[in-house]
Design a protein around this motif. Structure first.
Motif, short mmCIF file in Angstrom:
data_model
loop_
_atom_site.label_atom_id
_atom_site.label_comp_id
_atom_site.label_asym_id
_atom_site.label_seq_id
_atom_site.Cartn_x
_atom_site.Cartn_y
_atom_site.Cartn_z
N ALA A 1 32.74 -44.87 0.09
CA ALA A 1 32.84 -43.44 -0.24
C ALA A 1 31.63 -43.00 -1.05
N MET A 2 31.27 -43.78 -2.06
CA MET A 2 30.12 -43.41 -2.88
C MET A 2 28.83 -43.49 -2.07
N LEU A 3 28.69 -44.53 -1.26
CA LEU A 3 27.48 -44.70 -0.46
C LEU A 3 27.30 -43.55 0.53
N THR A 4 28.38 -43.15 1.22
CA THR A 4 28.26 -42.08 2.22
C THR A 4 27.96 -40.72 1.60
N GLU A 5 28.36 -40.53 0.34
CA GLU A 5 28.06 -39.27 -0.34
C GLU A 5 26.65 -39.24 -0.91
N THR A 6 26.04 -40.41 -1.07
CA THR A 6 24.76 -40.50 -1.77
C THR A 6 23.58 -40.81 -0.84
N TYR A 7 23.83 -41.56 0.23
CA TYR A 7 22.73 -42.06 1.05
C TYR A 7 22.84 -41.60 2.50
N ARG A 8 21.67 -41.53 3.16
CA ARG A 8 21.60 -41.08 4.56
C ARG A 8 22.20 -42.09 5.52
N ILE A 9 23.01 -41.58 6.44
CA ILE A 9 23.59 -42.40 7.51
C ILE A 9 22.49 -42.64 8.55
N TYR A 10 22.45 -43.83 9.13
CA TYR A 10 21.47 -44.13 10.18
C TYR A 10 22.07 -43.73 11.52
N PRO A 11 21.35 -42.93 12.33
CA PRO A 11 21.94 -42.35 13.53
C PRO A 11 22.21 -43.32 14.69
N ALA A 12 21.40 -44.31 14.89
CA ALA A 12 21.57 -45.19 16.06
C ALA A 12 21.32 -46.65 15.69
N PRO A 13 22.23 -47.25 14.91
CA PRO A 13 22.01 -48.64 14.50
C PRO A 13 22.23 -49.61 15.65
#
Length: 158
Positions: free
Chosen positions: A82-94
């Protein structure tokens, strides 16, 4: 008699060359990755757009100078998804790339399946860590995490 000697020499040479090529591909160009200050695992902040070091435990990794996509790492993070998804960019095509069989902690097919099912989330570690190559970090809800580098389609890699 001469034909047997020549044939035997050719077969032996082929076997030696095959073993040498296998060893060079699987073992020769890898070394332990460094995770000293300045070489930490980083994630790209949504707010600043810059990579920031994250908390990690029990990290192990491999890398190789012969290719920018040889990097693999396995570790744990105490940070929540939860903290990571609110703070850091999601990678679009891992797309986790397979590691040598002797680096047993990194199971690319299992990581890929977890990313597809939503059991894990991939984050942008660092964009263009090498020209045309991104570092990607996948994190599971239980804190297990994995990092690798993959081509990003820029710099003529399309």
């Amino acid at each position: 008699m001469n034909g047997k000697i020549v044939g035997g020499f050719l077969v032996l040479t082929g076997l030696v060359a095959g073993v040498a090529m296998y060893w060079l591909q699987v073992y020769a160009f890898y070394q332990d990755a460094s995770f000293t200050p300045g070489d930490e695992i980083e994630l790209t902040s949504i707010e600043s757009g810059q990579p920031e070091p994250i908390l990690v435990e029990g990290i192990t990794g491999i890398d190789g100078d012969s290719s920018p996509i040889r990097f693999r790492a396995c570790f744990r993070t105490p940070m929540t998804l939860a903290m990571l998804t609110e703070t850091y960019r999601i990678y679009p095509a891992p797309t986790p790339l397979t590691a040598p069989s002797w680096f047993g902690c990194f199971d690319a097919p299992a990581i890929g399946a977890a990313l597809e099912s939503g059991e894990a989330v991939a984050f942008m570690g660092q964009e263009n860590i090498h020209p045309g190559v991104d570092r990607v970090v996948a994190v599971f809800a239980d804190g297990r995490a994995y990092a690798w580098q993959q081509l990003n389609g820029s710099e003529g890699n399309e």
